[in-house]
Design a protein around this motif. Structure first.
Motif, PDB file in Angstrom:
ATOM      1  N   ARG A 180     -36.377  24.181  26.044  1.00  0.00           N
ATOM      2  CA  ARG A 180     -35.705  23.791  27.237  1.00  0.00           C
ATOM      3  C   ARG A 180     -35.564  22.309  27.283  1.00  0.00           C
ATOM      4  NH1 ARG A 180     -33.472  26.267  31.083  1.00  0.00           N
ATOM      5  NH2 ARG A 180     -33.984  28.926  31.336  1.00  0.00           N
ATOM      6  N   LYS A 181     -36.874  21.336  26.845  1.00  0.00           N
ATOM      7  CA  LYS A 181     -37.058  20.014  26.466  1.00  0.00           C
ATOM      8  C   LYS A 181     -36.255  19.838  25.300  1.00  0.00           C
ATOM      9  CE  LYS A 181     -40.980  19.239  29.093  1.00  0.00           C
ATOM     10  NZ  LYS A 181     -42.685  19.177  28.748  1.00  0.00           N
ATOM     11  N   LEU A 182     -36.389  20.493  24.631  1.00  0.00           N
ATOM     12  CA  LEU A 182     -35.611  20.435  22.531  1.00  0.00           C
ATOM     13  C   LEU A 182     -34.078  20.162  22.934  1.00  0.00           C
ATOM     14  CD1 LEU A 182     -38.317  22.207  20.117  1.00  0.00           C
ATOM     15  CD2 LEU A 182     -37.489  19.415  20.506  1.00  0.00           C
ATOM     16  N   ILE A 183     -33.624  21.199  23.631  1.00  0.00           N
ATOM     17  CA  ILE A 183     -32.088  21.116  24.033  1.00  0.00           C
ATOM     18  C   ILE A 183     -32.140  20.406  25.066  1.00  0.00           C
ATOM     19  CG2 ILE A 183     -30.398  22.643  25.328  1.00  0.00           C
ATOM     20  CD1 ILE A 183     -32.061  25.235  24.647  1.00  0.00           C
ATOM     21  N   ASP A 184     -32.351  19.625  26.103  1.00  0.00           N
ATOM     22  CA  ASP A 184     -32.268  18.434  26.803  1.00  0.00           C
ATOM     23  C   ASP A 184     -32.659  17.247  25.513  1.00  0.00           C
ATOM     24  OD1 ASP A 184     -31.413  19.221  29.298  1.00  0.00           O
ATOM     25  OD2 ASP A 184     -33.421  19.110  29.939  1.00  0.00           O
ATOM     26  N   GLN A 185     -32.526  17.183  24.684  1.00  0.00           N
ATOM     27  CA  GLN A 185     -32.836  15.968  23.974  1.00  0.00           C
ATOM     28  C   GLN A 185     -32.008  15.685  22.435  1.00  0.00           C
ATOM     29  OE1 GLN A 185     -36.745  16.012  22.553  1.00  0.00           O
ATOM     30  NE2 GLN A 185     -38.144  16.088  24.439  1.00  0.00           N
ATOM     31  N   HIS A 186     -31.696  16.868  21.953  1.00  0.00           N
ATOM     32  CA  HIS A 186     -31.053  17.266  21.064  1.00  0.00           C
ATOM     33  C   HIS A 186     -29.878  17.596  21.052  1.00  0.00           C
ATOM     34  CE1 HIS A 186     -34.211  15.199  18.527  1.00  0.00           C
ATOM     35  NE2 HIS A 186     -35.118  16.869  19.053  1.00  0.00           N
ATOM     36  N   PHE A 187     -28.658  17.863  22.443  1.00  0.00           N
ATOM     37  CA  PHE A 187     -28.506  18.856  22.745  1.00  0.00           C
ATOM     38  C   PHE A 187     -26.658  18.436  21.907  1.00  0.00           C
ATOM     39  CE2 PHE A 187     -27.837  17.094  26.602  1.00  0.00           C
ATOM     40  CZ  PHE A 187     -26.305  16.322  26.636  1.00  0.00           C
ATOM     41  N   LEU A 188     -26.683  16.910  21.797  1.00  0.00           N
ATOM     42  CA  LEU A 188     -25.674  16.635  21.274  1.00  0.00           C
ATOM     43  C   LEU A 188     -25.231  16.828  19.733  1.00  0.00           C
ATOM     44  CD1 LEU A 188     -25.106  13.363  23.130  1.00  0.00           C
ATOM     45  CD2 LEU A 188     -23.955  15.345  23.561  1.00  0.00           C
ATOM     46  N   THR A 189     -26.491  16.982  19.570  1.00  0.00           N
ATOM     47  CA  THR A 189     -26.419  17.180  17.357  1.00  0.00           C
ATOM     48  C   THR A 189     -26.412  18.130  16.709  1.00  0.00           C
ATOM     49  OG1 THR A 189     -27.997  16.025  17.574  1.00  0.00           O
ATOM     50  CG2 THR A 189     -26.031  14.588  17.472  1.00  0.00           C
ATOM     51  N   LEU A 190     -27.641  19.004  17.754  1.00  0.00           N
ATOM     52  CA  LEU A 190     -27.758  20.243  17.524  1.00  0.00           C
ATOM     53  C   LEU A 190     -27.272  21.362  17.741  1.00  0.00           C
ATOM     54  CD1 LEU A 190     -32.120  19.585  16.696  1.00  0.00           C
ATOM     55  CD2 LEU A 190     -29.319  19.034  15.006  1.00  0.00           C
ATOM     56  N   HIS A 191     -26.869  22.274  17.647  1.00  0.00           N
ATOM     57  CA  HIS A 191     -26.022  22.515  18.355  1.00  0.00           C
ATOM     58  C   HIS A 191     -25.981  24.597  17.497  1.00  0.00           C
ATOM     59  CE1 HIS A 191     -22.448  20.125  19.044  1.00  0.00           C
ATOM     60  NE2 HIS A 191     -23.399  20.158  19.707  1.00  0.00           N
ATOM     61  N   ARG A 192     -27.104  24.756  16.796  1.00  0.00           N
ATOM     62  CA  ARG A 192     -27.669  25.932  16.082  1.00  0.00           C
ATOM     63  C   ARG A 192     -29.277  26.531  16.747  1.00  0.00           C
ATOM     64  NH1 ARG A 192     -25.147  24.095  11.859  1.00  0.00           N
ATOM     65  NH2 ARG A 192     -26.819  23.643  10.499  1.00  0.00           N
ATOM     66  N   PRO A 193     -28.694  27.925  17.477  1.00  0.00           N
ATOM     67  CA  PRO A 193     -30.623  28.207  17.157  1.00  0.00           C
ATOM     68  C   PRO A 193     -31.240  28.047  16.586  1.00  0.00           C
ATOM     69  CG  PRO A 193     -28.874  29.543  18.413  1.00  0.00           C
ATOM     70  CD  PRO A 193     -28.201  28.693  17.437  1.00  0.00           C
ATOM     71  N   SER A 194     -31.020  27.971  15.364  1.00  0.00           N
ATOM     72  CA  SER A 194     -31.329  28.345  13.512  1.00  0.00           C
ATOM     73  C   SER A 194     -32.118  27.008  14.106  1.00  0.00           C
ATOM     74  CB  SER A 194     -31.103  28.241  12.345  1.00  0.00           C
ATOM     75  OG  SER A 194     -29.839  27.578  12.179  1.00  0.00           O
ATOM     76  N   GLU A 195     -32.040  25.748  14.568  1.00  0.00           N
ATOM     77  CA  GLU A 195     -32.617  24.394  14.455  1.00  0.00           C
ATOM     78  C   GLU A 195     -33.577  24.231  14.806  1.00  0.00           C
ATOM     79  OE1 GLU A 195     -28.878  21.579  13.279  1.00  0.00           O
ATOM     80  OE2 GLU A 195     -28.986  22.808  14.900  1.00  0.00           O
ATOM     81  N   TYR A 196     -33.470  24.827  16.662  1.00  0.00           N
ATOM     82  CA  TYR A 196     -34.330  24.158  17.192  1.00  0.00           C
ATOM     83  C   TYR A 196     -35.662  24.799  16.925  1.00  0.00           C
ATOM     84  CZ  TYR A 196     -30.832  22.223  20.282  1.00  0.00           C
ATOM     85  OH  TYR A 196     -29.875  20.984  20.482  1.00  0.00           O
ATOM     86  N   ALA A 197     -35.549  26.840  16.654  1.00  0.00           N
ATOM     87  CA  ALA A 197     -36.455  27.225  16.213  1.00  0.00           C
ATOM     88  C   ALA A 197     -37.266  26.962  14.860  1.00  0.00           C
ATOM     89  CB  ALA A 197     -35.810  28.903  15.471  1.00  0.00           C
ATOM     90  N   ARG A 198     -35.948  26.192  13.346  1.00  0.00           N
ATOM     91  CA  ARG A 198     -37.566  25.533  12.674  1.00  0.00           C
ATOM     92  C   ARG A 198     -38.397  24.100  13.756  1.00  0.00           C
ATOM     93  NH1 ARG A 198     -33.495  23.230  10.948  1.00  0.00           N
ATOM     94  NH2 ARG A 198     -32.779  25.428   9.164  1.00  0.00           N
ATOM     95  N   MET A 199     -37.849  23.640  14.425  1.00  0.00           N
ATOM     96  CA  MET A 199     -38.425  22.996  15.278  1.00  0.00           C
ATOM     97  C   MET A 199     -40.078  23.248  16.408  1.00  0.00           C
ATOM     98  SD  MET A 199     -36.205  19.833  16.453  1.00  0.00           S
ATOM     99  CE  MET A 199     -35.083  20.347  17.292  1.00  0.00           C
ATOM    100  N   LEU A 200     -39.808  24.655  16.100  1.00  0.00           N
ATOM    101  CA  LEU A 200     -40.872  25.087  17.133  1.00  0.00           C
ATOM    102  C   LEU A 200     -41.326  26.575  16.192  1.00  0.00           C
ATOM    103  CD1 LEU A 200     -38.121  26.381  20.225  1.00  0.00           C
ATOM    104  CD2 LEU A 200     -40.518  24.726  20.311  1.00  0.00           C
ATOM    105  N   TYR A 201     -40.928  25.839  14.831  1.00  0.00           N
ATOM    106  CA  TYR A 201     -42.210  26.608  14.279  1.00  0.00           C
ATOM    107  C   TYR A 201     -41.731  28.058  14.274  1.00  0.00           C
ATOM    108  CZ  TYR A 201     -44.087  22.083  12.979  1.00  0.00           C
ATOM    109  OH  TYR A 201     -43.925  20.697  12.962  1.00  0.00           O
ATOM    110  N   ILE A 202     -40.926  28.859  14.360  1.00  0.00           N
ATOM    111  CA  ILE A 202     -41.135  30.415  14.717  1.00  0.00           C
ATOM    112  C   ILE A 202     -39.339  30.390  14.231  1.00  0.00           C
ATOM    113  CG2 ILE A 202     -41.834  30.066  17.077  1.00  0.00           C
ATOM    114  CD1 ILE A 202     -39.819  30.591  18.891  1.00  0.00           C
ATOM    115  N   THR A 203     -38.800  32.203  13.727  1.00  0.00           N
ATOM    116  CA  THR A 203     -37.802  32.426  13.356  1.00  0.00           C
ATOM    117  C   THR A 203     -36.804  32.398  14.066  1.00  0.00           C
ATOM    118  OG1 THR A 203     -38.048  35.176  13.351  1.00  0.00           O
ATOM    119  CG2 THR A 203     -38.933  33.792  11.596  1.00  0.00           C
ATOM    120  N   PRO A 204     -35.261  32.398  14.307  1.00  0.00           N
ATOM    121  CA  PRO A 204     -34.565  32.087  15.283  1.00  0.00           C
ATOM    122  C   PRO A 204     -34.265  33.683  15.694  1.00  0.00           C
ATOM    123  CG  PRO A 204     -33.832  31.062  12.854  1.00  0.00           C
ATOM    124  CD  PRO A 204     -34.790  32.061  12.189  1.00  0.00           C
TER     125      PRO A 204
END
Length: 298
Positions: A201-225
């Motif tokens: 949730r914190k990452l989405i709040d910070q990056h929702f303007l530029t990162l729209h794919r779950p895979s991009e957030y999964a990468r930052m969280l070190y888990i698979t999509p």
């Protein structure tokens, strides 16, 4: 559009966003007592001194309001709730809201800064363990027997010179209200999956303007999509992509009520390169076109 021209256009759009932003109210501007951390007032007195807060605005602080009298509508992040006696709501910093009262309201209002509990609690995320501080618009109806009015009266009458006592009284109030919130299955605080979803949730709040794919957030969280989607579906009832799209739609609503920006400018501000795609996205999320939503809030 050349990269340099495109970046320049983005710069001017960001300036327009700031100039037409929903007013952000700081706690120092509403305490009136020189305090920068907490304010407890009767609502009628507070509203009489801050009539501008009947217009759409947001806060840098936590905010709760308990009604002992009143009728009308309260809107939080564009969700509408009827106002009535023995109702309480909580808001976290950044949420947008506005009141529309049909008669003179009364009750208690408490505003406190994010730093108010920092030196008092060992766990800095303790407030987030209460279900009403999750950033979701939620109204709680309380029975008179809950005793919340008496607790707020005690808070109001207590000396502001003893902030630790105010903190204890406020935490007791939160715990009382929590017993009247419909229980939902929740992960234990500190659990690995709890931390993943909290950080998402914190990452989405910070990056929702530029990162729209779950895979991009999964990468930052070190888990698979797939793992991320499974966690969201199991514990939130939503896919990760739905969380991202919901956050983009909320920001779109906030920008659409800034009438100084055109629909095209808002589309570019949200990183939609095609205005028609933004309209299609917004209608799918809300059931309205951007123009229809704007007309409703004219």
């Amino acid at each position: 559009m050349a990269a340099k021209q495109y970046n320049l256009f983005r710069y001017f759009i960001s300036r327009r966003m700031k100039n037409n932003a929903i007013p952000m109210v700081d706690i120092c501007s509403v305490t009136g007592l020189g305090s920068s951390e907490i304010m407890v007032r009767r609502f009628s007195e507070y509203l009489g001194e801050h009539t501008n807060l009947c217009h759409l605005h947001r806060h840098t602080f936590y905010h709760l309001l308990f009604f002992t009298r009143g009728a009308g509508t309260h809107t939080i992040d564009f969700e509408h709730f009827p106002v009535h006696r023995n109702q309480i709501y909580f808001m976290v910093p950044g949420q947008v809201h506005v009141w529309q009262f049909d008669d003179a309201p009364e009750g208690f209002i408490v505003n406190f800064s994010p730093s108010f509990f920092e030196s008092f609690l060992l766990r800095p995320d303790y407030l987030e363990t209460f279900p009403f501080f999750d950033g979701v618009a939620r109204i709680i109806d309380l029975p008179p027997s809950a005793g919340v009015e008496g607790q707020l009266e005690e808070l109001l009458n207590h000396s502001p010179g003893r902030p630790d006592v105010l903190r204890v009284l406020l935490l007791r109030l939160f715990q009382t209200v929590e017993t009247y919130v419909k229980p939902v299955p929740r992960l234990p605080v500190g659990h690995y999956n709890y931390l993943i979803l909290k950080n998402l949730r914190k990452l989405i709040d910070q990056h929702f303007l530029t990162l729209h794919r779950p895979s991009e957030y999964a990468r930052m969280l070190y888990i698979t999509p797939n793992h991320l989607n499974a966690l969201c579906k199991e514990h939130l009832g939503l896919q990760a992509g739905e969380l991202i799209r919901s956050r983009i739609a909320l920001e779109a609503k906030r920008l659409l009520i800034n009438f100084g920006m055109s629909i095209s400018e808002i589309a570019y501000a949200l990183h939609f390169n095609d205005n028609s795609y933004f309209t299609k996205f917004f209608k799918k999320q809300t059931g309205l076109t951007p123009e229809e939503f704007r007309k409703q809030h004219q």
